[in-house]
Motif scaffolding. Structure first.
Motif, short mmCIF file in Angstrom:
data_model
loop_
_atom_site.label_atom_id
_atom_site.label_comp_id
_atom_site.label_asym_id
_atom_site.label_seq_id
_atom_site.Cartn_x
_atom_site.Cartn_y
_atom_site.Cartn_z
N THR A 167 0.85 -1.40 -0.23
CA THR A 167 -0.06 0.25 -0.01
C THR A 167 0.80 1.30 -0.04
O THR A 167 0.70 2.01 -0.87
N PRO A 222 -6.42 0.17 -1.38
CA PRO A 222 -7.63 -0.37 -0.23
C PRO A 222 -8.82 0.77 -0.36
O PRO A 222 -8.48 1.96 -0.37
N ASP A 223 -10.05 0.28 -0.23
CA ASP A 223 -11.17 1.15 -0.39
C ASP A 223 -11.11 2.14 -1.43
O ASP A 223 -11.46 3.34 -1.23
N HIS A 273 -14.18 4.77 -2.42
CA HIS A 273 -14.61 5.82 -1.68
C HIS A 273 -13.20 6.79 -1.39
O HIS A 273 -13.51 7.96 -1.57
N ALA A 274 -12.18 6.22 -0.79
CA ALA A 274 -11.27 6.97 -0.46
C ALA A 274 -10.68 8.01 -1.54
O ALA A 274 -10.16 9.16 -1.05
#
Ligand SMILES: [Zn+2]
Length: 388
Positions: free
Chosen positions: A141, A168-169, A172-173
């Protein structure tokens, strides 16, 4: 009898002590603590006392005599980088990577550190190479975030979009940023007159983030470039549903379309309605300009006067004095002009947008802050110094 009973109670304690003794070899502990060189503790001490120069000297000496202490090498590398000694940091991390007995974890750590060194040195291609070697590792990440950053600096928007989708995510992020990346691609296509390429990019921007004002604004620009003023006007007016603070950015363009159609009064009525619903000096400015150009000076004056009453500000007062000068009888103009010049000098300092993130101020509105590289961090409305 009572004496024997007490000894029985202490038995588990003796067992416990025996168990501990079997696991801790006191002699080994002493040997280990002697193996840590004195200079290492000195280095730590200097670091804790915020004396980085002396800490560095001590740690370099330890690292030289204990080349196998890999954690120490990493600590030293990061200290070099923090001090801007990037050549030394790069050499050190490269030397770790060349070790024959390199474990996968240490290799990842060294590649990450090397990427950070190169990035700090502005060698973005090399930084990208280092981070890319980490991508086969599912836990990368940090490397992906660094690559996302590099692609933005290099204006490689498609690569940035792909990288953001792997974070990750992702849904939305980073939706605000990804919508902006699509807008950048659309704008590039529009500059090259590739209308058919730009349209889908703007659609994608709105699919990722339906409140992306910039995409809607560009949809209007694109429609106008393609000779569809009605579609342009409809697009621009959709900004009201997204964020009415941005309406002032399209107000003048919307009015111009009405003017071209010979329906100026209709345009002015629409703009007045918008201003009544979302009053701000920013939205009043294009309306005022149009009223003044149409010779409706009294209307312009009254609107400004009410705006200054609603929201007293230097910038508002400056605009009010400006229109007062236009309607004042000739004998009062010299005095008014003097007052207006004085107010204007001070008001002009507030005629700016400012970044909520870093405070960078500019007359122009930026979607991407030149100060801190944040997206959409500029206030849509300009700062207004309130009057007491
Ligand atoms: Zn900023």
């Amino acid at each position: 009898m009572e004496f024997d009973y007490l000894w029985l109670l202490l038995l588990p304690v003796f067992f416990g002590l025996g168990w501990l003794a079997a696991r801790i070899d006191i002699r080994q502990l002493l040997r280990d603590s002697r193996a840590v060189p004195k200079a290492y503790f000195e280095g730590l001490n200097f670091l804790l006392n915020e004396q980085p120069d002396r800490a560095l000297g001590a740690l370099v000496s330890v690292a030289h005599h204990h080349p196998d202490a890999v954690e120490l090498q990493f600590a030293l590398g990061s200290l070099f980088r923090k001090r801007g000694e990037l050549d030394r940091a790069i050499k050190l991390h490269q030397s770790i990577l060349q070790r024959p007995d390199l474990s996968p974890d240490v290799r990842s750590q060294a590649l990450q550190a090397l990427g950070e060194d190169y990035q700090r040195a502005g060698l973005l291609d090399r930084a990208e190479d280092s981070y890319r070697q980490l991508l086969d590792n599912g836990q990368a990440t940090e490397a992906r975030m660094a690559l996302l950053n590099i692609y933005q600096q290099e204006r490689e928007w498609q690569k940035a979009i792909d990288m953001a989708s792997q974070l990750p995510d992702a849904a939305h992020a980073h939706q605000h940023e990804v919508a902006q990346f699509y807008c950048e691609l659309a704008q590039r296509a529009m500059s090259a007159s590739q209308w058919e390429v730009a349209g889908p990019y703007l659609q994608s921007a709105l699919e990722v983030h339906r409140k992306c004002v910039r995409a809607t604004l560009l949809q209007g620009d694109l429609a106008l470039m393609q000779g569809q003023p009605d579609a342009a006007r409809q697009a621009w007016l959709r900004i009201e549903q997204q964020n009415p603070d941005y309406l002032h950015m399209v107000a003048e363009k919307v009015l111009r379309i009405y003017q071209d159609e010979g329906r100026q009064d209709e345009g002015l009525t629409l703009l007045r309605g918008l201003y009544q619903r979302y009053p701000s000096l920013d939205l009043l400015e294009p309306l005022n300009l149009a009223l003044q150009q149409a010779g409706k000076l009294q209307d312009s004056y009254e609107l400004l006067r009410d705006e200054v009453r609603r929201q007293p500000s230097l910038l508002g007062l400056d605009r009010l004095l400006q229109v007062q000068l236009l309607v004042a009888p000739p004998e009062r103009r010299a005095d008014l002009e003097q007052v207006r010049n004085l107010v204007h000098q001070h008001a002009d300092k507030h005629n700016m947008h400012s970044c909520r993130h870093c405070g960078f101020r500019a007359r122009q509105y930026f979607w991407h802050c030149p100060g801190c590289a944040e997206w959409e961090s500029y206030s849509a409305l300009r700062g207004q110094a309130s009057l007491p």
